[in-house]
Write a protein that holds these residues in place. Structure first.
Motif, PDB file in Angstrom:
ATOM      1  N   THR A  46       0.821  -1.210   0.000  1.00 15.67           N
ATOM      2  CA  THR A  46       0.000   0.000   0.000  1.00 15.67           C
ATOM      3  C   THR A  46       0.860   1.268   0.000  1.00 15.67           C
ATOM      4  N   SER A  47       1.864   1.320   0.882  1.00 10.04           N
ATOM      5  CA  SER A  47       2.731   2.499   0.941  1.00 10.04           C
ATOM      6  C   SER A  47       3.527   2.670  -0.355  1.00 10.04           C
ATOM      7  N   THR A  48       3.978   1.559  -0.905  1.00 12.07           N
ATOM      8  CA  THR A  48       4.758   1.602  -2.147  1.00 12.07           C
ATOM      9  C   THR A  48       3.922   2.151  -3.293  1.00 12.07           C
ATOM     10  N   ARG A  49       2.696   1.652  -3.399  1.00 12.05           N
ATOM     11  CA  ARG A  49       1.800   2.126  -4.456  1.00 12.05           C
ATOM     12  C   ARG A  49       1.416   3.594  -4.240  1.00 12.05           C
ATOM     13  N   LEU A  50       1.189   3.978  -2.980  1.00  9.22           N
ATOM     14  CA  LEU A  50       0.814   5.363  -2.706  1.00  9.22           C
ATOM     15  C   LEU A  50       1.927   6.323  -3.146  1.00  9.22           C
ATOM     16  N   CYS A  51       3.182   5.937  -2.925  1.00  6.86           N
ATOM     17  CA  CYS A  51       4.295   6.769  -3.419  1.00  6.86           C
ATOM     18  C   CYS A  51       4.180   6.954  -4.935  1.00  6.86           C
ATOM     19  N   GLU A  52       3.868   5.868  -5.650  1.00  3.47           N
ATOM     20  CA  GLU A  52       3.733   5.946  -7.108  1.00  3.47           C
ATOM     21  C   GLU A  52       2.575   6.861  -7.498  1.00  3.47           C
ATOM     22  N   TYR A  53       1.458   6.715  -6.806  1.00  6.12           N
ATOM     23  CA  TYR A  53       0.270   7.518  -7.137  1.00  6.12           C
ATOM     24  C   TYR A  53       0.528   9.007  -6.907  1.00  6.12           C
ATOM     25  N   ILE A  54       1.200   9.336  -5.790  1.00  3.55           N
ATOM     26  CA  ILE A  54       1.495  10.741  -5.496  1.00  3.55           C
ATOM     27  C   ILE A  54       2.366  11.337  -6.600  1.00  3.55           C
ATOM     28  N   CYS A  55       3.344  10.574  -7.060  1.00  2.00           N
ATOM     29  CA  CYS A  55       4.216  11.057  -8.145  1.00  2.00           C
ATOM     30  C   CYS A  55       3.448  11.201  -9.464  1.00  2.00           C
ATOM     31  N   GLN A  56       2.490  10.313  -9.695  1.00  2.00           N
ATOM     32  CA  GLN A  56       1.666  10.415 -10.911  1.00  2.00           C
ATOM     33  C   GLN A  56       0.852  11.710 -10.901  1.00  2.00           C
ATOM     34  N   GLU A  57       0.298  12.038  -9.745  1.00  2.19           N
ATOM     35  CA  GLU A  57      -0.550  13.224  -9.646  1.00  2.19           C
ATOM     36  C   GLU A  57       0.263  14.516  -9.626  1.00  2.19           C
ATOM     37  N   PRO A  67       4.162  15.593 -10.581  1.00  4.93           N
ATOM     38  CA  PRO A  67       5.516  15.247 -11.035  1.00  4.93           C
ATOM     39  C   PRO A  67       6.629  15.941 -10.245  1.00  4.93           C
ATOM     40  N   GLU A  68       6.294  16.986  -9.480  1.00  7.56           N
ATOM     41  CA  GLU A  68       7.321  17.652  -8.668  1.00  7.56           C
ATOM     42  C   GLU A  68       7.709  16.828  -7.435  1.00  7.56           C
ATOM     43  N   ARG A  69       6.881  15.843  -7.101  1.00  9.13           N
ATOM     44  CA  ARG A  69       7.165  15.010  -5.940  1.00  9.13           C
ATOM     45  C   ARG A  69       8.147  13.897  -6.329  1.00  9.13           C
ATOM     46  N   LEU A  70       9.139  13.686  -5.465  1.00  7.22           N
ATOM     47  CA  LEU A  70      10.032  12.537  -5.595  1.00  7.22           C
ATOM     48  C   LEU A  70       9.777  11.638  -4.383  1.00  7.22           C
ATOM     49  N   TYR A  71       8.792  10.759  -4.506  1.00  7.77           N
ATOM     50  CA  TYR A  71       8.429   9.834  -3.431  1.00  7.77           C
ATOM     51  C   TYR A  71       8.800   8.433  -3.911  1.00  7.77           C
ATOM     52  N   LYS A  72       9.866   7.886  -3.359  1.00  7.57           N
ATOM     53  CA  LYS A  72      10.431   6.651  -3.891  1.00  7.57           C
ATOM     54  C   LYS A  72      10.558   5.586  -2.809  1.00  7.57           C
ATOM     55  N   THR A  73      10.634   4.350  -3.251  1.00  8.63           N
ATOM     56  CA  THR A  73      10.635   3.216  -2.335  1.00  8.63           C
ATOM     57  C   THR A  73      11.868   2.360  -2.548  1.00  8.63           C
ATOM     58  N   ILE A  74      12.529   2.017  -1.443  1.00 11.52           N
ATOM     59  CA  ILE A  74      13.563   0.990  -1.524  1.00 11.52           C
ATOM     60  C   ILE A  74      13.040  -0.288  -0.888  1.00 11.52           C
ATOM     61  N   ILE A  75      13.475  -1.400  -1.449  1.00  7.66           N
ATOM     62  CA  ILE A  75      12.994  -2.715  -1.034  1.00  7.66           C
ATOM     63  C   ILE A  75      14.197  -3.515  -0.551  1.00  7.66           C
ATOM     64  N   PRO A  76      14.536  -3.397   0.731  1.00  6.19           N
ATOM     65  CA  PRO A  76      15.711  -4.116   1.235  1.00  6.19           C
ATOM     66  C   PRO A  76      15.431  -5.617   1.341  1.00  6.19           C
ATOM     67  N   CYS A  77      16.494  -6.399   1.221  1.00  5.45           N
ATOM     68  CA  CYS A  77      16.382  -7.811   1.564  1.00  5.45           C
ATOM     69  C   CYS A  77      16.321  -7.909   3.087  1.00  5.45           C
ATOM     70  N   PRO A 118      15.738   4.928  -9.261  1.00  2.58           N
ATOM     71  CA  PRO A 118      14.462   4.420  -9.780  1.00  2.58           C
ATOM     72  C   PRO A 118      13.323   4.579  -8.773  1.00  2.58           C
ATOM     73  N   GLN A 119      12.090   4.545  -9.284  1.00  7.25           N
ATOM     74  CA  GLN A 119      10.911   4.677  -8.427  1.00  7.25           C
ATOM     75  C   GLN A 119      10.900   3.624  -7.319  1.00  7.25           C
ATOM     76  N   ASN A 120      11.125   2.391  -7.685  1.00  6.68           N
ATOM     77  CA  ASN A 120      11.216   1.286  -6.732  1.00  6.68           C
ATOM     78  C   ASN A 120      12.552   0.588  -6.960  1.00  6.68           C
ATOM     79  N   LEU A 121      13.287   0.349  -5.888  1.00  5.91           N
ATOM     80  CA  LEU A 121      14.633  -0.207  -6.054  1.00  5.91           C
ATOM     81  C   LEU A 121      14.938  -1.244  -4.982  1.00  5.91           C
TER      82      LEU A 121
END
Length: 308
Positions: free
Chosen positions: A138-149, A151-161, A229-232
């Motif tokens: 949910t949080s990962t997708r919300l970051c993507e949605y905020i950036c879609q709405e 473009p000045e927002r840089l809301y990105k997600t890292i996915i650690p092991c 990247p958006q998700n990394l």
């Protein structure tokens, strides 16, 4: 930058703050009493008052298989509420940069390894930690949605092991595997237990990174945030079996007993290895070898937990 760090008292947060003096940023690191992430109004007021340039969201209810299975409601509801509250407050307050820490448990249980970033929501989740995974999706997708709405927002997600390291919990009921194994094997050595049980057949494969390496990555990301990247995925790109982790810890601790397998216990996903191709392209790689990390973590355990 002025950076608001949530979860500053957790393992990741404490590792970030431990190396923060080496970098030219100002950190706001409120305790959960100073900033209750479950209270949307207080989150909004805190962000509006302090006006951070960036937020790193590292807070979360975390734990191993036992904890996830025992409290699925807490893992889903509280993690989801925290993510929604801090993200919406940041967006509404005009915070332009946001680094969201997610988890590789977001990936489908039957996905082919290594797990690439485009696999999110492409299949059924692992049941033993599904609630936690849903909150992270949910949080990962919300970051993507905020950036879609916007473009000045840089809301990105890292996915650690999976992570381990200094400042970890060494509670067998609530900690992740490596710290739990360190404590288990250290206690077995001290009480001269002839054998230790391993859940399942020990052949499930896991990827564990030393938490200080993740902190190092985060500061690298801060310097290269536009290009990130958006998700990394952030990890090693290599994994080991549970049996190999037990053996490595036993060698560091100096335990010479035997291992037996409890096949009645759950083991989670058979493999969870991240695809590190984008991470390599981004120009960062981990620094701490497994044995070195386990030794540092064991030293921390002995100094912090075994002095009384």
């Amino acid at each position: 930058m002025k950076i608001l760090l949530t979860g500053s008292n957790g393992m990741v947060g404490r590792n970030i703050l431990a190396i923060a003096p080496n970098y030219p940023h100002e950190f706001l690191a409120p305790t959960s009493k100073e900033l209750n992430l479950l209270d949307a109004l207080s989150v909004r007021q805190y962000v509006e008052l302090h006006q951070p340039d960036m937020i790193i969201h590292a807070a979360g209810i975390v734990g191993g298989i036992q904890a996830n299975m025992a409290q699925p409601v807490k893992f889903l509801v509280e993690n989801m509420q925290m993510g929604l509250n801090i993200l919406t407050a940041a967006n509404d307050a005009g915070v332009t940069k946001f680094l969201n820490l997610s988890s590789s448990c977001m990936y489908p249980r039957d996905a082919i390894n290594p797990l690439s970033e485009d696999l999110i929501l492409k299949g059924e989740l692992e049941p033993t930690n599904e609630g936690y995974a849903l909150a992270k999706v949910t949080s990962t997708r919300l970051c993507e949605y905020i950036c879609q709405e916007n473009p000045e927002r840089l809301y990105k997600t890292i996915i650690p092991c999976n992570l381990y390291g200094r400042f970890d919990k060494f509670d067998p009921n609530h900690s992740h595997m490596i710290p739990a194994v360190i404590r288990k094997i250290d206690e077995a050595k001290k009480s001269q237990q002839p054998e230790i049980d391993i859940w399942g057949d020990g052949e499930a494969r896991r990827e564990f990174m030393y938490a200080e390496d993740l902190a190092d990555f985060i500061f690298y990301a801060l310097d290269n945030f536009v290009e990130m990247p958006q998700n990394l995925n952030v990890g090693l790109g290599t994994d080991y079996t549970i049996n190999e982790y037990y053996q490595a810890v036993a060698e560091v601790v100096g335990y010479e007993g035997k291992f037996k397998h409890d096949l009645s216990k759950p083991v989670g996903m058979k493999q969870k290895l991240i695809d590190d191709m984008k991470l390599q392209e981004f120009g960062w790689s981990y620094k701490t070898a497994l044995k070195t990390g386990i030794q540092k973590t064991y030293d921390f355990y002995l100094s912090e937990y075994c002095n009384d």
